[in-house]
Write a protein that holds these residues in place. Structure first.
Motif, mmCIF file in Angstrom:
data_model
loop_
_atom_site.group_PDB
_atom_site.id
_atom_site.type_symbol
_atom_site.label_atom_id
_atom_site.label_comp_id
_atom_site.label_asym_id
_atom_site.label_seq_id
_atom_site.Cartn_x
_atom_site.Cartn_y
_atom_site.Cartn_z
ATOM 1 N N CYS A 79 45.651 38.261 35.348
ATOM 2 C CA CYS A 79 46.411 39.188 34.488
ATOM 3 C C CYS A 79 46.200 40.618 34.956
ATOM 4 O O CYS A 79 45.093 41.144 34.877
ATOM 5 C CB CYS A 79 45.936 39.062 33.053
ATOM 6 S SG CYS A 79 46.328 37.478 32.363
ATOM 7 N N HIS A 80 47.274 41.226 35.442
ATOM 8 C CA HIS A 80 47.194 42.599 35.946
ATOM 9 C C HIS A 80 48.602 43.167 35.898
ATOM 10 O O HIS A 80 49.575 42.408 35.894
ATOM 11 C CB HIS A 80 46.641 42.552 37.381
ATOM 12 C CG HIS A 80 46.358 43.886 37.982
ATOM 13 N ND1 HIS A 80 45.537 44.808 37.381
ATOM 14 C CD2 HIS A 80 46.773 44.461 39.145
ATOM 15 C CE1 HIS A 80 45.469 45.884 38.152
ATOM 16 N NE2 HIS A 80 46.206 45.703 39.221
ATOM 17 N N GLY A 104 42.704 42.352 34.158
ATOM 18 C CA GLY A 104 42.338 42.998 32.904
ATOM 19 C C GLY A 104 41.369 42.179 32.078
ATOM 20 O O GLY A 104 40.563 42.702 31.332
ATOM 21 N N HIS A 105 41.492 40.869 32.206
ATOM 22 C CA HIS A 105 40.521 39.990 31.564
ATOM 23 C C HIS A 105 40.502 38.680 32.345
ATOM 24 O O HIS A 105 41.350 38.457 33.211
ATOM 25 C CB HIS A 105 40.869 39.767 30.084
ATOM 26 C CG HIS A 105 42.085 38.920 29.875
ATOM 27 N ND1 HIS A 105 43.370 39.403 30.019
ATOM 28 C CD2 HIS A 105 42.221 37.611 29.531
ATOM 29 C CE1 HIS A 105 44.235 38.429 29.773
ATOM 30 N NE2 HIS A 105 43.568 37.338 29.486
ATOM 31 N N CYS A 107 41.274 35.096 32.378
ATOM 32 C CA CYS A 107 42.047 34.129 31.601
ATOM 33 C C CYS A 107 41.588 32.718 31.950
ATOM 34 O O CYS A 107 40.826 32.500 32.896
ATOM 35 C CB CYS A 107 43.538 34.300 31.885
ATOM 36 S SG CYS A 107 43.941 34.030 33.608
ATOM 37 N N LYS A 145 41.964 49.949 30.624
ATOM 38 C CA LYS A 145 41.165 49.134 29.691
ATOM 39 C C LYS A 145 41.904 47.904 29.164
ATOM 40 O O LYS A 145 41.286 47.002 28.608
ATOM 41 C CB LYS A 145 40.795 49.990 28.463
ATOM 42 C CG LYS A 145 39.530 50.816 28.654
ATOM 43 C CD LYS A 145 39.385 51.776 27.495
ATOM 44 C CE LYS A 145 39.121 51.079 26.177
ATOM 45 N NZ LYS A 145 37.709 50.942 25.860
ATOM 46 N N SER A 146 43.228 47.896 29.331
ATOM 47 C CA SER A 146 44.018 46.832 28.687
ATOM 48 C C SER A 146 43.766 45.477 29.348
ATOM 49 O O SER A 146 43.143 45.389 30.413
ATOM 50 C CB SER A 146 45.507 47.164 28.781
ATOM 51 O OG SER A 146 45.984 46.812 30.068
ATOM 52 N N ASP A 147 44.297 44.452 28.705
ATOM 53 C CA ASP A 147 44.169 43.083 29.213
ATOM 54 C C ASP A 147 44.862 42.883 30.553
ATOM 55 O O ASP A 147 44.652 41.872 31.224
ATOM 56 C CB ASP A 147 44.790 42.118 28.192
ATOM 57 C CG ASP A 147 43.722 41.529 27.297
ATOM 58 O OD1 ASP A 147 42.556 41.965 27.399
ATOM 59 O OD2 ASP A 147 44.058 40.639 26.496
ATOM 60 N N HIS A 148 45.737 43.821 30.906
ATOM 61 C CA HIS A 148 46.423 43.748 32.200
ATOM 62 C C HIS A 148 45.990 44.859 33.140
ATOM 63 O O HIS A 148 46.695 45.204 34.085
ATOM 64 C CB HIS A 148 47.947 43.784 32.002
ATOM 65 C CG HIS A 148 48.490 42.497 31.514
ATOM 66 N ND1 HIS A 148 48.335 42.068 30.213
ATOM 67 C CD2 HIS A 148 49.152 41.504 32.154
ATOM 68 C CE1 HIS A 148 48.887 40.877 30.075
ATOM 69 N NE2 HIS A 148 49.390 40.510 31.238
ATOM 70 N N GLN A 155 32.240 44.109 30.819
ATOM 71 C CA GLN A 155 33.031 42.866 30.796
ATOM 72 C C GLN A 155 32.589 41.920 31.909
ATOM 73 O O GLN A 155 32.344 40.742 31.695
ATOM 74 C CB GLN A 155 34.501 43.205 31.056
ATOM 75 C CG GLN A 155 35.378 43.313 29.834
ATOM 76 C CD GLN A 155 36.772 43.782 30.267
ATOM 77 O OE1 GLN A 155 36.919 44.848 30.875
ATOM 78 N NE2 GLN A 155 37.772 42.994 29.947
#
Ligand SMILES: [Zn+2]
Ligand SMILES: [Zn+2]
Length: 223
Positions: A79-80, A104-105, A107, A145-148, A155
Protein backbone atom coordinates in the motif's frame (compact mmCIF):
# COMPACT_ATOMS: atom_id res chain seq x y z
CA UNK A 1 30.75 -2.08 -5.31
CA UNK A 2 33.36 -3.21 -7.83
CA UNK A 3 30.83 -5.48 -9.50
CA UNK A 4 31.10 -5.49 -13.27
CA UNK A 5 27.88 -4.32 -14.95
CA UNK A 6 28.26 -7.36 -17.23
CA UNK A 7 27.35 -9.55 -14.26
CA UNK A 8 24.11 -7.67 -13.54
CA UNK A 9 21.25 -9.53 -15.18
CA UNK A 10 18.33 -7.26 -14.48
CA UNK A 11 16.82 -4.40 -12.53
CA UNK A 12 13.69 -4.79 -10.41
CA UNK A 13 11.40 -1.77 -10.26
CA UNK A 14 8.98 -1.30 -7.34
CA UNK A 15 6.98 1.77 -8.48
CA UNK A 16 7.11 4.94 -10.49
CA UNK A 17 8.24 7.50 -7.90
CA UNK A 18 11.21 9.48 -9.05
CA UNK A 19 13.55 8.42 -6.24
CA UNK A 20 13.23 4.87 -7.61
CA UNK A 21 13.37 5.32 -11.37
CA UNK A 22 15.40 8.47 -11.96
CA UNK A 23 18.39 6.50 -13.21
CA UNK A 24 16.48 3.79 -15.04
CA UNK A 25 16.65 5.20 -18.55
CA UNK A 26 20.42 5.72 -18.50
CA UNK A 27 21.10 2.49 -16.63
CA UNK A 28 19.15 0.33 -19.06
CA UNK A 29 20.40 2.13 -22.15
CA UNK A 30 24.09 2.12 -21.24
CA UNK A 31 24.13 -1.52 -20.22
CA UNK A 32 21.31 -3.01 -22.34
CA UNK A 33 19.88 -4.20 -19.05
CA UNK A 34 16.42 -5.70 -18.84
CA UNK A 35 14.15 -4.11 -16.22
CA UNK A 36 11.33 -6.01 -14.55
CA UNK A 37 8.04 -4.77 -13.19
CA UNK A 38 4.28 -5.23 -13.63
CA UNK A 39 2.44 -3.94 -16.69
CA UNK A 40 0.54 -1.46 -14.52
CA UNK A 41 3.79 -0.02 -13.15
CA UNK A 42 5.31 0.10 -16.64
CA UNK A 43 2.30 2.12 -17.74
CA UNK A 44 3.03 4.62 -14.99
CA UNK A 45 6.81 4.65 -15.60
CA UNK A 46 6.86 5.11 -19.36
CA UNK A 47 6.28 8.63 -20.57
CA UNK A 48 7.65 10.90 -23.29
CA UNK A 49 10.17 12.02 -20.64
CA UNK A 50 11.14 8.49 -19.71
CA UNK A 51 12.14 6.68 -22.87
CA UNK A 52 13.10 3.15 -21.97
CA UNK A 53 14.06 1.00 -24.92
CA UNK A 54 11.47 -1.67 -25.78
CA UNK A 55 14.24 -4.28 -25.61
CA UNK A 56 14.71 -3.60 -21.90
CA UNK A 57 11.07 -3.83 -20.85
CA UNK A 58 10.05 -7.06 -19.12
CA UNK A 59 6.58 -7.48 -17.67
CA UNK A 60 6.16 -9.67 -14.62
CA UNK A 61 3.01 -11.02 -12.97
CA UNK A 62 1.91 -10.25 -9.41
CA UNK A 63 2.04 -13.04 -6.83
CA UNK A 64 3.58 -15.51 -9.24
CA UNK A 65 7.18 -16.65 -9.35
CA UNK A 66 9.46 -15.79 -12.21
CA UNK A 67 13.01 -16.94 -12.70
CA UNK A 68 15.99 -14.63 -13.12
CA UNK A 69 19.71 -15.17 -12.67
CA UNK A 70 19.27 -18.32 -10.62
CA UNK A 71 16.67 -16.76 -8.33
CA UNK A 72 12.96 -17.41 -7.99
CA UNK A 73 11.42 -13.97 -7.63
CA UNK A 74 7.89 -13.03 -6.68
CA UNK A 75 6.40 -9.54 -6.67
CA UNK A 76 3.74 -8.76 -4.09
CA UNK A 77 1.59 -5.61 -3.81
CA UNK A 78 2.01 -3.09 -1.01
CA UNK A 79 0.00 0.00 0.00
CA UNK A 80 1.61 3.21 -1.22
CA UNK A 81 0.45 6.27 -3.11
CA UNK A 82 1.62 5.26 -6.59
CA UNK A 83 -0.53 3.64 -9.32
CA UNK A 84 0.88 0.31 -8.15
CA UNK A 85 3.73 -0.51 -5.76
CA UNK A 86 5.34 -3.87 -5.17
CA UNK A 87 7.85 -5.55 -2.92
CA UNK A 88 10.10 -8.42 -3.99
CA UNK A 89 10.56 -11.84 -2.45
CA UNK A 90 13.69 -13.49 -3.80
CA UNK A 91 14.57 -17.13 -3.17
CA UNK A 92 17.80 -18.96 -3.83
CA UNK A 93 17.98 -22.51 -2.52
CA UNK A 94 16.51 -22.40 0.96
CA UNK A 95 17.42 -18.72 1.51
CA UNK A 96 14.78 -16.02 1.22
CA UNK A 97 15.23 -12.31 0.79
CA UNK A 98 12.42 -9.77 1.00
CA UNK A 99 12.86 -6.19 -0.11
CA UNK A 100 10.07 -3.82 0.78
CA UNK A 101 10.31 -0.04 0.81
CA UNK A 102 7.57 2.55 0.34
CA UNK A 103 4.54 1.21 2.16
CA UNK A 104 2.13 2.98 4.49
CA UNK A 105 1.31 -0.09 6.49
CA UNK A 106 1.95 -3.81 6.35
CA UNK A 107 -1.13 -5.37 4.78
CA UNK A 108 -2.11 -9.01 4.98
CA UNK A 109 -0.84 -9.78 1.49
CA UNK A 110 2.64 -8.45 2.22
CA UNK A 111 3.05 -9.81 5.75
CA UNK A 112 3.82 -13.47 4.89
CA UNK A 113 6.55 -12.45 2.42
CA UNK A 114 8.14 -10.25 5.09
CA UNK A 115 7.77 -12.80 7.86
CA UNK A 116 9.43 -15.62 5.96
CA UNK A 117 12.58 -13.70 5.00
CA UNK A 118 16.06 -14.67 6.15
CA UNK A 119 17.32 -11.32 4.95
CA UNK A 120 14.84 -8.47 5.19
CA UNK A 121 15.30 -5.04 3.68
CA UNK A 122 12.47 -2.94 5.08
CA UNK A 123 11.64 0.72 5.16
CA UNK A 124 12.04 2.69 8.40
CA UNK A 125 11.30 6.04 6.83
CA UNK A 126 10.73 8.64 9.51
CA UNK A 127 10.95 9.43 13.17
CA UNK A 128 7.44 10.43 14.21
CA UNK A 129 8.56 13.45 16.26
CA UNK A 130 10.98 14.74 13.65
CA UNK A 131 8.28 14.51 10.99
CA UNK A 132 5.63 16.29 13.04
CA UNK A 133 8.02 19.02 14.29
CA UNK A 134 9.71 19.42 10.89
CA UNK A 135 9.29 21.89 8.06
CA UNK A 136 7.08 19.86 5.72
CA UNK A 137 3.63 21.32 5.00
CA UNK A 138 0.76 19.64 6.81
CA UNK A 139 -0.59 17.83 3.73
CA UNK A 140 2.80 16.21 3.13
CA UNK A 141 3.15 15.13 6.76
CA UNK A 142 -0.33 13.62 6.54
CA UNK A 143 0.55 11.84 3.28
CA UNK A 144 3.75 10.34 4.71
CA UNK A 145 1.98 9.13 7.88
CA UNK A 146 -1.05 7.75 6.05
CA UNK A 147 -1.75 4.10 5.30
CA UNK A 148 -0.54 4.76 1.76
CA UNK A 149 2.59 6.69 2.71
CA UNK A 150 5.62 5.36 4.54
CA UNK A 151 6.48 3.26 7.58
CA UNK A 152 7.78 5.19 10.57
CA UNK A 153 10.50 3.94 12.91
CA UNK A 154 8.02 2.84 15.60
CA UNK A 155 5.77 1.07 13.11
CA UNK A 156 8.65 -0.88 11.59
CA UNK A 157 10.17 -1.67 14.98
CA UNK A 158 6.87 -2.92 16.44
CA UNK A 159 6.26 -5.12 13.41
CA UNK A 160 9.79 -6.54 13.60
CA UNK A 161 9.34 -7.23 17.31
CA UNK A 162 6.17 -9.18 16.45
CA UNK A 163 7.72 -11.36 13.77
CA UNK A 164 11.38 -11.81 14.71
CA UNK A 165 12.60 -15.38 14.96
CA UNK A 166 15.92 -17.17 14.52
CA UNK A 167 14.97 -17.48 10.85
CA UNK A 168 15.51 -13.78 10.34
CA UNK A 169 19.29 -13.49 10.29
CA UNK A 170 19.68 -10.02 8.86
CA UNK A 171 17.51 -6.90 9.19
CA UNK A 172 18.34 -3.94 6.97
CA UNK A 173 16.50 -0.72 7.75
CA UNK A 174 16.17 1.19 4.50
CA UNK A 175 14.67 4.21 2.77
CA UNK A 176 15.41 6.53 5.71
CA UNK A 177 14.17 10.06 5.17
CA UNK A 178 16.91 12.62 4.81
CA UNK A 179 14.92 15.29 6.66
CA UNK A 180 12.85 13.30 9.13
CA UNK A 181 15.16 10.55 10.34
CA UNK A 182 18.74 9.62 11.11
CA UNK A 183 20.49 6.25 11.15
CA UNK A 184 21.15 6.66 14.89
CA UNK A 185 17.49 7.35 15.74
CA UNK A 186 16.19 4.51 13.54
CA UNK A 187 18.58 2.03 15.16
CA UNK A 188 17.88 3.31 18.66
CA UNK A 189 14.12 3.00 18.14
CA UNK A 190 14.50 -0.61 17.00
CA UNK A 191 16.85 -1.50 19.86
CA UNK A 192 14.57 0.17 22.43
CA UNK A 193 11.51 -1.63 21.08
CA UNK A 194 13.31 -4.97 21.19
CA UNK A 195 14.53 -4.39 24.74
CA UNK A 196 11.05 -3.27 25.92
CA UNK A 197 9.65 -6.47 24.45
CA UNK A 198 12.39 -8.60 26.02
CA UNK A 199 13.82 -9.58 22.63
CA UNK A 200 17.49 -10.51 22.66
CA UNK A 201 19.17 -11.18 19.32
CA UNK A 202 21.05 -14.44 18.98
CA UNK A 203 24.74 -14.04 18.23
CA UNK A 204 24.25 -14.56 14.51
CA UNK A 205 21.54 -11.96 13.87
CA UNK A 206 22.59 -8.64 12.39
CA UNK A 207 20.97 -5.24 12.01
CA UNK A 208 22.21 -2.83 9.32
CA UNK A 209 21.06 0.70 8.63
CA UNK A 210 21.34 1.32 4.91
CA UNK A 211 22.99 4.55 3.89
CA UNK A 212 21.03 6.82 1.57
CA UNK A 213 23.99 7.66 -0.64
CA UNK A 214 26.39 4.76 -0.45
CA UNK A 215 26.26 1.12 -1.48
CA UNK A 216 25.77 -1.34 1.34
CA UNK A 217 28.56 -3.79 2.07
CA UNK A 218 27.99 -7.20 0.56
CA UNK A 219 25.83 -9.40 2.79
CA UNK A 220 26.48 -13.11 2.42
CA UNK A 221 23.62 -15.42 3.27
CA UNK A 222 25.51 -18.48 2.13
CA UNK A 223 29.19 -18.86 3.05
ZN1 LIG B 1 7.36 6.02 -3.26
ZN1 LIG C 1 10.66 5.90 -2.24
Amino acid sequence: MDISMQTIMGVLITHNHNDHIRGLEVLTRKNSLPAFTTDKIWESVLSPKNKISRDCIREIPLLQKFHLAGFDIEAFPVCHDAPETIGFHICAGDKKITIVTDLGHICQTAAPYIQSANLLVIESNYDEQMLMNGQYPYYLKARIKSDHGHLGNHQTSAFLADIISDNLSHICLAHLSKNNNSPEIALETLQQTFSQRGIVLNGEQRISILNRNMPTDMIRLIE
